[in-house]
Scaffold this active site. Sequence first.
Site, mmCIF file in Angstrom:
data_model
loop_
_atom_site.group_PDB
_atom_site.id
_atom_site.type_symbol
_atom_site.label_atom_id
_atom_site.label_comp_id
_atom_site.label_asym_id
_atom_site.label_seq_id
_atom_site.Cartn_x
_atom_site.Cartn_y
_atom_site.Cartn_z
ATOM 1 N N ARG A 193 -9.651 7.852 -1.241
ATOM 2 C CA ARG A 193 -10.616 8.249 -0.208
ATOM 3 C C ARG A 193 -11.503 9.366 -0.724
ATOM 4 N NH1 ARG A 193 -8.934 6.319 5.125
ATOM 5 N NH2 ARG A 193 -10.682 7.530 5.872
ATOM 6 N N GLY A 248 1.251 -1.624 4.311
ATOM 7 C CA GLY A 248 1.653 -0.274 3.920
ATOM 8 C C GLY A 248 2.540 0.404 4.934
ATOM 9 N N HIS A 249 1.931 0.764 6.066
ATOM 10 C CA HIS A 249 2.599 1.645 7.019
ATOM 11 C C HIS A 249 3.988 1.175 7.448
ATOM 12 C CE1 HIS A 249 2.537 4.856 10.011
ATOM 13 N NE2 HIS A 249 3.151 3.991 10.798
ATOM 14 N N GLU A 297 -8.558 0.225 -3.104
ATOM 15 C CA GLU A 297 -9.414 0.190 -1.916
ATOM 16 C C GLU A 297 -10.404 1.333 -2.025
ATOM 17 O OE1 GLU A 297 -5.885 -1.317 1.127
ATOM 18 O OE2 GLU A 297 -6.827 0.638 1.417
ATOM 19 N N ARG A 343 -7.383 12.722 0.688
ATOM 20 C CA ARG A 343 -6.300 13.227 1.546
ATOM 21 C C ARG A 343 -4.914 12.790 1.066
ATOM 22 N NH1 ARG A 343 -7.258 9.730 7.024
ATOM 23 N NH2 ARG A 343 -9.335 10.633 6.872
ATOM 24 N N HIS A 344 -4.844 11.694 0.323
ATOM 25 C CA HIS A 344 -3.531 11.307 -0.223
ATOM 26 C C HIS A 344 -3.626 10.969 -1.714
ATOM 27 C CE1 HIS A 344 -5.271 7.528 1.090
ATOM 28 N NE2 HIS A 344 -4.915 7.672 2.347
ATOM 29 N N ARG A 368 3.107 18.994 0.715
ATOM 30 C CA ARG A 368 3.644 20.212 0.107
ATOM 31 C C ARG A 368 2.953 20.527 -1.222
ATOM 32 N NH1 ARG A 368 8.767 22.079 1.915
ATOM 33 N NH2 ARG A 368 8.701 21.768 4.147
ATOM 34 N N ASP A 373 -0.133 4.509 -0.234
ATOM 35 C CA ASP A 373 -0.822 5.771 0.093
ATOM 36 C C ASP A 373 0.104 6.777 0.781
ATOM 37 O OD1 ASP A 373 -3.118 4.578 -0.803
ATOM 38 O OD2 ASP A 373 -4.002 4.263 1.176
ATOM 39 N N HIS A 374 0.980 6.271 1.660
ATOM 40 C CA HIS A 374 1.824 7.190 2.442
ATOM 41 C C HIS A 374 2.780 7.988 1.565
ATOM 42 C CE1 HIS A 374 0.146 6.018 6.112
ATOM 43 N NE2 HIS A 374 1.025 5.129 6.536
ATOM 44 N N ASN A 418 0.849 -1.186 0.000
ATOM 45 C CA ASN A 418 0.000 0.000 0.000
ATOM 46 C C ASN A 418 0.890 1.244 0.000
ATOM 47 O OD1 ASN A 418 -1.447 2.277 1.051
ATOM 48 N ND2 ASN A 418 -3.115 0.874 1.507
ATOM 49 N N GLU A 460 -10.718 -9.922 2.554
ATOM 50 C CA GLU A 460 -9.466 -9.490 3.193
ATOM 51 C C GLU A 460 -9.771 -9.336 4.670
ATOM 52 O OE1 GLU A 460 -6.982 -6.521 1.351
ATOM 53 O OE2 GLU A 460 -6.230 -5.849 3.310
ATOM 54 N N THR A 517 -6.879 6.016 9.688
ATOM 55 C CA THR A 517 -6.764 4.964 8.685
ATOM 56 C C THR A 517 -8.023 4.100 8.811
ATOM 57 O OG1 THR A 517 -5.431 3.091 7.938
ATOM 58 C CG2 THR A 517 -5.416 3.526 10.304
ATOM 59 N N THR A 518 -8.145 3.078 7.959
ATOM 60 C CA THR A 518 -9.355 2.248 8.011
ATOM 61 C C THR A 518 -9.395 1.505 9.348
ATOM 62 O OG1 THR A 518 -8.937 1.946 5.672
ATOM 63 C CG2 THR A 518 -10.718 0.657 6.619
ATOM 64 N N HIS A 545 -5.699 3.562 -1.808
ATOM 65 C CA HIS A 545 -7.058 3.850 -1.327
ATOM 66 C C HIS A 545 -7.445 5.238 -1.824
ATOM 67 C CE1 HIS A 545 -9.896 3.981 2.457
ATOM 68 N NE2 HIS A 545 -10.512 4.333 1.326
ATOM 69 N N HIS A 604 -3.549 -4.998 7.476
ATOM 70 C CA HIS A 604 -3.710 -3.874 8.396
ATOM 71 C C HIS A 604 -2.888 -4.075 9.662
ATOM 72 C CE1 HIS A 604 -5.251 -0.279 10.227
ATOM 73 N NE2 HIS A 604 -5.799 0.006 9.060
ATOM 74 N N GLY A 605 -1.960 -3.176 9.864
ATOM 75 C CA GLY A 605 -1.139 -3.194 11.065
ATOM 76 C C GLY A 605 -0.064 -4.277 11.069
HETATM 77 N N1 PXP Z 1 -5.633 -3.455 3.750
HETATM 78 C C1 PXP Z 1 -6.605 -2.510 3.805
HETATM 79 C C2 PXP Z 1 -7.959 -2.866 3.284
HETATM 80 C C3 PXP Z 1 -6.342 -1.213 4.288
HETATM 81 O O1 PXP Z 1 -7.325 -0.300 4.334
HETATM 82 C C4 PXP Z 1 -5.032 -0.911 4.705
HETATM 83 C C5 PXP Z 1 -4.704 0.465 5.193
HETATM 84 O O2 PXP Z 1 -4.905 1.393 4.193
HETATM 85 C C6 PXP Z 1 -4.047 -1.906 4.618
HETATM 86 C C7 PXP Z 1 -4.382 -3.178 4.157
HETATM 87 C C8 PXP Z 1 -2.628 -1.664 5.026
HETATM 88 O O3 PXP Z 1 -2.553 -1.382 6.391
HETATM 89 P P1 PXP Z 1 -1.186 -0.885 7.021
HETATM 90 O O4 PXP Z 1 -0.886 0.447 6.406
HETATM 91 O O5 PXP Z 1 -1.476 -0.798 8.475
HETATM 92 O O6 PXP Z 1 -0.148 -1.896 6.671
#
Ligand code: PXP
Length: 241
Positions: free
Chosen positions: A45, A213-214, A70, A49-50, A18, A9-10, A7, A151, A100-101, A43, A191-192
């Site tokens: 949104r 992602g994160h 997403e 926002r990103h 900026r 997005d970041h 992911n 998922e 985040t979600t 994603h 996620h996480g």
């Molecule tokens: N899967 C889904 C459906 C998500 O919404 C996200 C966060 O955008 C992720 C995976 C990735 O999560 P993380 O950034 O915590 O790794």
Amino acid sequence: MIKLGVNIDHIATLRQARNGIEPDLLEGAALVEKAGADGITVHLREDRRHIQEKDIFLLKKNIKTRLNLEMAVSEEIVKIALRLKPRNVCIVPEKRQELTTEGGIDVCSGEKRIREVVRRLKNRKIMVSLFIDPELRQVRAAGEAGADCVELHTGAYANVKAGKGRKKELERLRKAGKLTVELGMVLNAGHGLDYRNVIPVAGLPRMNELNIGHSIISRAVMTGLGNAVREMKKLIRKANK
Ligand code: PXP
């Protein structure tokens, strides 16, 4: 082999900070793919926002792997997805104020709308996944809504400290994953997830893909920061010669 969707997005969050062109999202996607990722996840949104609308069309055109979009089930976003026709869509809940979600989508209470969106996306030959908490009733509802894939939200697993609580969360994921596969759906999770907690989830039977992602982007900052500073120092030194 279990697949990794990254992911990104970041990268867009940093760019939007900026209102600029740096860091370049396509360059980021190319680096991610070159390193072996199996897919690019973003994603779009509602508050933009990103990721921006133009990003997803550029990514679709330029990436070599596959795009996983997403999205919430708002009509505006559904119409964009139908025009974009990414390989995968993952339907997620969306709240304006969240960082985040924060949880999975409640398929049980939103089934009518979700079923309709799933049908429209599948008619465009898009593989549709539902991002749900690891609850058996949600897995069943996802199957009834016609999803190709589930998922599982791993946030509760990731947020609990290692030990008894984590084992319990892993067991919930395992049971929900088992039912997902029994109902004929593909099993993904995300996620996480990070470098310390990923292995048990990756080891769940029939796991197809993890979306992360994160922690990957955070690791990239820490592993890349030294080089970035060295490059800048080198340039500045040139002025002193
Ligand atoms: N899967 C889904 C459906 C998500 O919404 C996200 C966060 O955008 C992720 C995976 C990735 O999560 P993380 O950034 O915590 O790794």
